[in-house]
Design an enzyme around this catalytic site. Structure first.
Site, PDB file in Angstrom:
ATOM      1  N   GLU A  14       0.814  -1.216   0.000  1.00 35.18           N
ATOM      2  CA  GLU A  14       0.000   0.000   0.000  1.00 35.18           C
ATOM      3  C   GLU A  14       0.847   1.265   0.000  1.00 35.18           C
ATOM      4  OE1 GLU A  14      -3.053  -0.259   3.012  1.00 35.18           O
ATOM      5  OE2 GLU A  14      -4.155  -1.773   1.854  1.00 35.18           O
ATOM      6  N   GLU A  48      -5.390  -8.750   0.255  1.00 35.47           N
ATOM      7  CA  GLU A  48      -5.886  -8.779   1.637  1.00 35.47           C
ATOM      8  C   GLU A  48      -7.388  -8.561   1.615  1.00 35.47           C
ATOM      9  OE1 GLU A  48      -2.230  -6.722   4.245  1.00 35.47           O
ATOM     10  OE2 GLU A  48      -4.110  -5.654   3.918  1.00 35.47           O
TER      11      GLU A  48
END
Length: 306
Positions: free
Chosen positions: A122, A225
């Site tokens: 991220e 995720e």
């Protein structure tokens, strides 16, 4: 509004190059419940529990040098028939160099156990790099990997959908992309929008990747995720932390995504009670200690079979 069925059909059509049923993996931390580092024997116990509960033989990490992860986890993976996605944390040069060094040493010793390497977690979402800057890091790491090891990154689904990651998608240097998607962190209720939002987010990411590449033959796509906190966690908007709701989300959303041929990493394998209290985007406490599909003692909270 598109229905969940329509979204699933779109995902299935876009995923024709993937296996008929997607592959399931779990995010796995480097520390025991008391915060001390895991060793090879601990990872072997983790793998036994994951395999018995879910049938999965794949895990992903985030920083290969953290707690000597690559050194400790790869021998365990070899002994238990697992594969690992190793991570590199590029946001700080010290961690980038340490993770890169660990992977260079141990990926070459255990090439069959290293499924892939992700550079960044991220980091585009946080704005630490542009797509072009992250691509330079990825290509740097790729130069030291065995040719059999895939390389890519993990980021929020919207960074693939909105063009931020276009340089990576179009580069020809990236083999695998992991798109994170949490309807929980969008405040959606299980049974009232959470599954739809999860499917829609990944459809947007996958659709844009396919639009740029023409197909998914060259880039392997994963949900990097997703998850739902269990009893003891904190609520986020209308999203409620609950073991029963986590079980429902897993059976409906995660198993549904796998059934349509999309690969999924569940966050996470085990509770991590050592983690400090954090603050969410809404300014409220954001507990990160109750996201495990299993407790810290490795016992399953609900069925992980799809």
């Amino acid at each position: 509004m598109r229905t969940t069925t329509t979204l699933l059909a779109t995902l299935a059509a876009a995923s024709t190059t993937l296996a008929q049923k997607g592959n399931l993996g779990f995010a796995l931390g480097t520390k025991l419940s008391d915060g001390t580092c895991k060793y090879t024997a601990d990872y072997e116990k983790d793998f036994d529990a994951i395999s018995a509960a879910s049938g999965s033989k794949l895990v992903r990490g985030y920083a290969a040098s953290d707690c000597n992860c690559a050194q400790q986890i790869l021998p365990a993976a070899k002994s238990k028939g697992f594969q690992v996605i190793l991570g590199i944390w590029p946001d700080v040069d010290e961690s980038f160099q340490a993770d890169k060094s660990a992977i260079q040493e141990y990926a070459n010793q255990f090439p069959e156990q290293v499924y892939a390497v992700t550079v960044g977690s991220e980091t585009l979402y946080r704005g630490n790099f542009t797509g072009e800057e992250l691509l330079e890091k990825i290509e740097d790491v790729k130069s030291i990997l065995p040719s059999s090891v895939k390389i890519g990154t993990a980021d929020s689904w919207n960074k693939y959908a909105d063009g931020t990651a276009d340089a990576l998608i179009k580069s020809g240097s990236v083999d695998i992309l992991l798109a994170n998607a949490f309807s929980y962190w969008q405040g959606k209720e299980v049974g009232a929008g959470a599954t739809y939002t999860y499917f829609d987010d990944l459809q947007q990411a996958l659709g844009h990747v396919q639009e740029l590449t023409g197909s998914l033959d060259k880039i392997e796509f994963w949900n990097g995720e997703t998850g739902w906190p269990t009893d003891g966690g904190t609520n986020y908007g209308a999203a409620t932390a609950s073991t029963d709701l986590a079980s429902e989300f897993y059976s409906q959303a995660v198993c549904g995504m796998l059934d349509w041929g999309v690969n999924v990493f569940y966050f996470e394998a085990f509770d991590e009670p050592w983690k400090p209290t954090s603050v969410g985007d809404n300014g409220a406490a954001a507990d990160e200690t109750h996201w495990g599909a299993m407790k810290a003692d490795r016992s399953a909270k609900y069925s992980l079979k799809c």
